[in-house]
Design a protein around this motif. Structure first.
Motif, PDB file in Angstrom:
ATOM      1  N   PRO B 156     -23.387 -61.934 -40.194  1.00  0.00           N
ATOM      2  CA  PRO B 156     -22.265 -61.331 -41.230  1.00  0.00           C
ATOM      3  C   PRO B 156     -22.534 -61.377 -42.677  1.00  0.00           C
ATOM      4  O   PRO B 156     -21.747 -61.372 -43.614  1.00  0.00           O
ATOM      5  N   TRP B 157     -23.666 -61.347 -42.949  1.00  0.00           N
ATOM      6  CA  TRP B 157     -24.216 -61.735 -44.532  1.00  0.00           C
ATOM      7  C   TRP B 157     -23.418 -60.728 -45.631  1.00  0.00           C
ATOM      8  O   TRP B 157     -22.837 -60.919 -46.345  1.00  0.00           O
ATOM      9  N   ILE B 158     -23.420 -59.355 -44.906  1.00  0.00           N
ATOM     10  CA  ILE B 158     -22.722 -58.298 -45.643  1.00  0.00           C
ATOM     11  C   ILE B 158     -21.530 -58.457 -45.907  1.00  0.00           C
ATOM     12  O   ILE B 158     -20.738 -58.107 -47.034  1.00  0.00           O
ATOM     13  N   LEU B 159     -20.632 -59.038 -45.197  1.00  0.00           N
ATOM     14  CA  LEU B 159     -19.236 -59.368 -45.431  1.00  0.00           C
ATOM     15  C   LEU B 159     -18.948 -60.221 -46.246  1.00  0.00           C
ATOM     16  O   LEU B 159     -18.031 -60.109 -47.262  1.00  0.00           O
ATOM     17  N   ASP B 160     -19.873 -61.223 -46.623  1.00  0.00           N
ATOM     18  CA  ASP B 160     -19.628 -62.106 -47.652  1.00  0.00           C
ATOM     19  C   ASP B 160     -20.164 -61.670 -48.989  1.00  0.00           C
ATOM     20  O   ASP B 160     -19.474 -61.791 -50.188  1.00  0.00           O
ATOM     21  N   VAL B 161     -21.128 -60.908 -48.934  1.00  0.00           N
ATOM     22  CA  VAL B 161     -21.632 -60.008 -50.243  1.00  0.00           C
ATOM     23  C   VAL B 161     -20.433 -59.118 -50.749  1.00  0.00           C
ATOM     24  O   VAL B 161     -20.264 -59.325 -51.886  1.00  0.00           O
ATOM     25  N   PHE B 162     -19.894 -58.399 -50.089  1.00  0.00           N
ATOM     26  CA  PHE B 162     -18.734 -57.599 -50.410  1.00  0.00           C
ATOM     27  C   PHE B 162     -17.411 -58.151 -50.404  1.00  0.00           C
ATOM     28  O   PHE B 162     -16.341 -57.508 -50.612  1.00  0.00           O
TER      29      PHE B 162
END
Lengths: 21, 231
Positions: B156-162
């Protein structure tokens, strides 16, 4: 993508899911 | 010729690029018509959001992979933006047909919808580059081995980025798969696995919008009768 388990009813889509209906 | 995992991944990347050759990283003329049909024109907000999220993505990508990879991050993001606009158009066409509506002002001015859709498009791009993440013994991570940094950029890297709630991402997945029939089978499976991870854990974190939904449905009362037990 037939073996994806589609679960949305016919009356459901992104408009309803994001409360924009 | 039997495919090695690397060859399979390279083919997927090439296929993704082919799929998106006609797509642009700007809204198509069809999308612009939908924007114009809105009570409140969302064009500027959408353009600004894509620009801002693009900046955040590239910075975090460079932090994770290395400053010398900023250009690579920008390329990944542009591919994701192409897929984002392509799927958005396809979604609006199917919603238009389903609802017989052409004014999608509320949906197209809904930040959670756009952020989720863009995050989902980027997740497909990132998972495609990571290679057959499902085959590497785990969800984009190989246990214990010295991973390349890139495997950590999978979900879930992208969830943290956004800073995107997992449940919002979850809400867009099925419609994304429905709107993008050319999605590769392993990418569909990857998104399905994202759904499982979200429903099993991520959606139950504090402050998740899922709790608001559960509270709301409880306040609205029983609503639909529970199905009678099978005889």
């Amino acid at each position: 993508n037939q073996d994806y388990h589609f679960g949305l009813e016919d009356h459901e889509g992104v408009s309803e899911l994001f409360d924009c209906d | 010729v039997p495919q090695t995992p690397i060859r399979a991944a390279m083919n997927s990347i090439q296929q993704l690029r082919v799929d998106l050759t006609s797509a642009s990283d700007q809204p198509s003329s069809n999308l612009l018509v939908y924007y114009k049909n809105c009570t409140v024109d969302p064009s500027e907000e959408i353009r600004k959001r894509v620009e801002e999220l693009g900046q955040v993505f590239v910075e975090r990508f460079a932090q994770a992979v290395g400053q010398h990879c900023e250009g690579l991050g920008r390329k990944r993001f542009n591919l994701g933006a192409q897929l984002y606009y392509k799927v958005m158009e396809s979604m609006l066409k199917s919603e238009e047909k389903r609802l017989s509506v052409q004014n999608f002002s509320k949906l197209l001015n809904n930040a959670a919808f756009h952020t989720s859709l863009l995050a989902c498009a980027l997740e497909v791009v990132m998972a495609t580059y990571v290679g057959n993440s499902l085959k590497s013994g785990g969800f984009g991570r190989s246990s214990g081995s010295s991973d390349s940094v890139e495997t950590d950029l999978c979900f879930p890297w992208i969830l943290d980025v956004f800073q995107l709630p997992a449940f919002d991402f979850y809400k867009v997945i099925e419609s994304f798969i429905k709107a993008e029939p050319t999605l590769k089978h392993d990418m569909m499976k990857h998104l399905e696995q994202c759904e499982h991870v979200i429903m099993e854990s991520l959606a139950w974190k504090t402050d998740s919008p899922l709790f608001d939904l559960l509270k709301q449905s409880r306040e609205e009362g029983p609503g639909e009768q529970a199905e009678p037990p099978a005889t």
